[in-house]
Design an enzyme around this catalytic site. Structure first.
Site, short mmCIF file in Angstrom:
data_model
loop_
_atom_site.label_atom_id
_atom_site.label_comp_id
_atom_site.label_asym_id
_atom_site.label_seq_id
_atom_site.Cartn_x
_atom_site.Cartn_y
_atom_site.Cartn_z
N ARG A 192 0.83 -1.21 0.00
CA ARG A 192 0.00 0.00 0.00
C ARG A 192 0.86 1.26 0.00
O ARG A 192 0.52 2.25 -0.64
CB ARG A 192 -0.96 -0.02 1.19
CG ARG A 192 -2.14 -0.93 0.94
CD ARG A 192 -3.01 -1.15 2.14
NE ARG A 192 -4.15 -1.98 1.75
CZ ARG A 192 -5.02 -2.51 2.59
NH1 ARG A 192 -4.90 -2.30 3.89
NH2 ARG A 192 -6.02 -3.25 2.14
N HIS B 8 -6.91 -0.45 -6.62
CA HIS B 8 -6.26 -1.71 -6.21
C HIS B 8 -5.56 -1.62 -4.84
O HIS B 8 -5.48 -0.56 -4.26
CB HIS B 8 -5.32 -2.23 -7.30
CG HIS B 8 -4.09 -1.41 -7.55
ND1 HIS B 8 -2.97 -1.92 -8.17
CD2 HIS B 8 -3.79 -0.12 -7.26
CE1 HIS B 8 -2.06 -0.99 -8.26
NE2 HIS B 8 -2.51 0.10 -7.72
N GLU B 9 -5.17 -2.79 -4.38
CA GLU B 9 -4.58 -2.94 -3.03
C GLU B 9 -5.53 -2.44 -1.94
O GLU B 9 -5.09 -1.82 -0.97
CB GLU B 9 -3.24 -2.21 -2.92
CG GLU B 9 -2.22 -2.55 -3.97
CD GLU B 9 -1.80 -4.01 -3.96
OE1 GLU B 9 -2.07 -4.69 -2.96
OE2 GLU B 9 -1.24 -4.46 -4.96
N GLY B 10 -6.80 -2.70 -2.13
CA GLY B 10 -7.81 -2.20 -1.19
C GLY B 10 -8.30 -0.86 -1.69
O GLY B 10 -7.51 0.10 -1.72
#
Lengths: 600, 257
Positions: free
Chosen positions: A298, A441-443
């Protein structure tokens, strides 16, 4: 080396003048390093980024990966670039010497990585994923897994992926259905479908290791029943040689808006019921392990977003300085020579906005990476603990704020180029398309907001949140005595109180009205706290600029003046937003919560 | 085999140059610095030779203020074994014969079998240091090489001539070659080698101990050439303009023969 998509002067400012990265060399783990080795390594990164990554950024965008005879074909420049990256040693750089690394501080590693991200975000995604996957195996894998998989991942023979999302379960990982059946041999047989798997299939490396979230049959429902598995594309024999294909099939490629050089795949695991997978760590703890990877990933996503914004800013700045257009409002002579775009105040506004966003986001990203180093290797236990808390609470902001505002910067870069900016002849539209992925992306940023307000603010009885407020207060106290900064310290102090008050009101709501109401406006809370944090980061940059200004001359003095002006912009134009945002939050505004589906 | 590579630290040629107050050189403030491109080919070729010849040893030499050590470290990280830094804050004012004389003074009793230099520096561009050095050391020299091979005490090189012609030259060592673009593709220093370079020997010698020759020439001034002519605007009716344009293209260019 002068490169158009990256500002080395600003990197040096953040790395050395603001963060004092050289001081890390006093830590035992980094004792072999010095400013000299950092600079030499950064120079290699600049050179490879310019010669091998930036050179095919447009071509990779125009020629996305395709399936030919069941195999993914990617333009050859990608493999060549990653080859140089790997041969230079960037894949293993932060690892221990016995693993082939040079124990490079994470902050310097991220600084190098940021150059590659600015040069070509889609090509660097392959090593990015590989580094993250290797970190998980190193942290949680068994000794046998480490021995078998780490060496090829650190020398580029094997790449990594993270396979979380399924067609029916994106943000809601609790609903994944991929299953793992234990076998008498000790491994598991995996079966299920995964979606949006970046780097899921290609010929860039001999092998690929997928880190897959799945449920062991009979596992409890929800996130507490998720385990993490290591799934190689080709099985690996004990001597390291490659064995049979491991029943991982590509069911299709996704055709994306940006990041088009990074192949995005839909993968079927175990179509023939012979997908051998290996449990990492203990059963049902997969999400915890994966978040280890996700947290560092992140920070990387936030840095990537900052760099795409940054590259657009630098391009539009150069354009504004060299494109003659129109005359100033006071000049009524149509025969007069046109002025450069940068002479127009509104263009300078758009440039200042970009500068405030991208240099703020960049400094925040490197600060987070510096916290990783402190958290792991600072000799003082209290410093390690405090930095860990700051890292916990800042991670959702480090991911979400740059991905939101880096994109806004790209919007302004296009605006400055006008019609030309909207064409594919100029790079700014690609930067915008590439950057649009980062809030997703990545949450997603919505997930980041829930993570911040739902977990991080309350964790350890609010210790991380209190630590953040204390760190901001320390900066305010230090900056107070400087006349130039006095006005801003007062404004940051007010904003701090505003955020603190809103947080207290929200926590009260949590007790009285429950979690639904508490989290109803979490995204706004993330934005408000993000602005507070960015104002803090800008005040830190301004403090350094103030100190250095007196003895600076020439271009250095202009650089520091630029810092102060961008800080001024942020405090005058951006920070005041926290007050109305706080108002909405304190009022427990129910507009979104009460809206009904059939009213749309 | 004992190898010497001479390198120079020069400004990044993409920098914005300003003439300094003396008007005899450029202002060095705010410039980024790097290894002279042609010297980088020399370093790469020396390292390749070392990889070919067991026991070969490379000394990299540079003259200048302390900051040239940054560039020398790069050469050490690329594979040179030791560095000799001749400390000199006035290097930019020295003429090619003085520079060659300083290097010759250092190299005279070291029995170097091969010496590599760039064919010229990117900032001064005299192209003289290599050949002057060879003359002072009484060894053979070949300039502007684009190919290099070594076998049993003898080197074969290719030189690039004008008109697309190349010349092949063979000579015995000791020899000096000056390296041209196209000779090789210099390697990137690897990160582990950057760390190893830190521990390699880097000897500093004051220039005063080695400077035996007086300067033979001075640069009177450097300047940006005046911009000549602007664009030519043709006016009139289209048919006549077309004729006029054809005439200009014939006279001033080779587009229309």
């Amino acid at each position: 080396m002068t490169i158009p998509f990256f500002d080395r002067r600003n990197m040096n400012f953040v790395l050395y003048e603001m963060l004092g990265a050289e001081q890390l060399t006093s830590y035992d783990y980094y004792r072999e390093h010095s400013r000299e080795t950092f600079d030499a390594i950064i120079e290699v990164a600049e050179q490879i980024a310019r010669e091998h990554f930036h050179s095919h950024n447009v071509k990779a965008d125009k020629n996305e990966p395709v399936m030919i005879d069941g195999r993914v074909t990617i333009i050859p420049e990608v493999k060549e670039a990653i080859g140089h990256f790997t041969e230079a040693g960037f894949l293993a750089s932060h690892h221990r010497e016995d693993l082939g690394g040079i124990q490079l501080p994470w902050v310097v590693n991220q600084a190098c990585f940021s150059i590659f991200q600015a040069a070509n975000i889609s090509t660097v995604a392959y090593p990015f994923l590989t580094i993250a996957a290797a970190n998980v195996i190193e942290a949680f894998g068994s000794e046998e897994q480490k021995a078998r998989y780490l060496p090829p991942m650190l020398d580029g023979r094997c790449f990594g992926t993270m396979a979380l999302t399924e067609p029916q379960a994106g943000s809601s990982l609790a609903d994944i259905t991929t299953t793992a059946v234990p076998t008498p041999e000790g491994h598991y047989l995996l079966r299920g479908n995964k979606m949006f798997i970046s780097g899921g299939e290609h010929e860039l490396s001999e092998n690929i290791v997928h880190l897959v979230l799945a449920r062991i049959v009979g596992a409890p429902p929800g996130v507490k029943g998720i385990s993490l598995f290591l799934v190689p594309r080709y099985q690996v024999n004990p001597d390291g040689s490659l064995g049979e294909h491991n029943d991982v099939a590509v069911s299709g490629l996704l055709h994306k808006m940006g990041y088009r050089g990074t192949v995005s795949t839909a993968l079927n695991f175990g179509e023939n019921n012979r997908c051998v997978s290996y449990l990492i760590g203990e059963p049902h703890k997969g999400l915890t392990y994966m978040f280890h990877m996700m947290n560092e990933a992140r920070i990387g996503v936030g840095m990537g977003a900052a760099m795409l914004g940054y590259a657009g800013y630098l391009y539009s700045l150069d354009y504004a300085r060299t494109r003659p257009q129109g005359r100033l409002p006071s000049n009524k002579d149509p025969q007069a020579r046109p002025v450069m775009l940068v002479e127009h105040t509104d263009v300078r506004r758009m440039l200042l906005q970009q500068k405030a966003y991208v240099e703020g986001a960049y400094a925040l990203g490197l600060y987070a990476a510096w916290l990783v180093d402190q958290h792991k290797y600072a000799p003082d236990e209290q410093i390690r603990k405090n930095c860990g808390l700051l890292l916990d609470i800042l991670t959702p902001i480090v991911k979400a704020w740059p991905s939101e505002y880096g994109l806004k910067a790209n919007y302004q870069a296009i605006q400055i180029l006008g019609g030309y900016g909207y064409t594919r002849e100029y790079p700014v539209e690609q930067y915008y398309r590439d950057n649009r992925l980062n809030p997703i992306h990545e949450g997603t940023n919505g997930i980041q907001a829930i993570d911040l307000l739902g977990r991080k603010v309350t964790m350890f009885d609010g210790a991380a949140f209190k630590r953040l407020l204390a760190a901001i207060t320390e900066t305010i106290e230090q900056a107070k005595s400087e006349p130039v900064l006095k006005e801003w310290t007062g404004q940051l102090d007010q904003a701090l109180t505003t955020v603190e008050t809103a947080t207290a009101a929200l926590l009260e709501t949590l007790g009285q009205e429950g979690i639904e109401t508490y989290l109803a406006n979490a995204s706004l809370y993330l934005e408000m706290t993000g602005h507070l944090v960015l104002a803090w980061i800008w005040l830190r940059q301004a403090s350094v600029a103030c100190r250095r200004m007196e003895s600076a001359s020439g271009s250095d003095q202009k650089f520091y003046r630029g810092k102060l002006q961008a800080c001024r912009y942020f405090f005058h134009w951006e920070l005041p937003k926290v007050h109305y945002q706080s108002q909405i939050l304190r009022n427990m505004d129910r507009t979104c919560l009460d809206m009904q589906d059939d009213w749309f | 085999m004992n190898i010497l590579v001479c390198i120079k630290q020069v400004p990044d040629m993409e920098s914005k140059f300003r003439i300094d107050a003396s008007a005899a050189w450029f202002d060095t403030a705010d410039l980024a610095w790097r290894m002279n491109e042609y010297d980088e080919y020399g370093v790469e070729q020396a390292v390749r030779l070392k990889e070919q010849v067991a026991g070969a040893d490379i000394t990299v030499l540079s003259i200048g203020p302390d900051k040239v050590k940054e560039t020398m470290k790069k050469a050490l990280a690329m594979g040179c074994d030791r560095g000799v830094h001749i400390t000199d804050s006035d290097v930019s004012r020295r003429d090619p014969a003085e520079i060659a004389g300083i290097i010759a003074e250092y190299a005279r009793d070291k029995n170097f079998d091969m010496i590599f230099t760039g064919m010229q520096s990117q900032d001064r561009g005299s192209g003289q240091v290599g050949v002057l050095l060879a003359e002072m050391l009484s060894c053979a020299a070949v300039t502007t090489i684009v190919d290099f091979s070594y076998r049993e005490g003898r080197i074969e090189v290719k030189r690039e001539l004008e008109g697309g012609i190349r010349a092949s030259v063979a000579l015995n060592i000791p020899a000096l070659v000056t390296c041209q673009l196209g000779l090789n593709k210099p390697r990137y220093p690897t990160l582990p080698n950057i760390m190893k370079a830190k521990k390699k020997e880097l000897l500093s010698l004051p220039v005063e101990d080695l400077r035996k020759l007086e300067s033979r020439q001075q640069t009177a001034r450097i300047y940006f050439p005046e911009k000549k002519g602007g664009g030519l605007v043709l006016e009139g009716d289209p048919a006549r303009l077309a004729d006029e344009l054809i005439q200009i293209l014939k006279q001033k260019t080779s587009i229309l023969a």
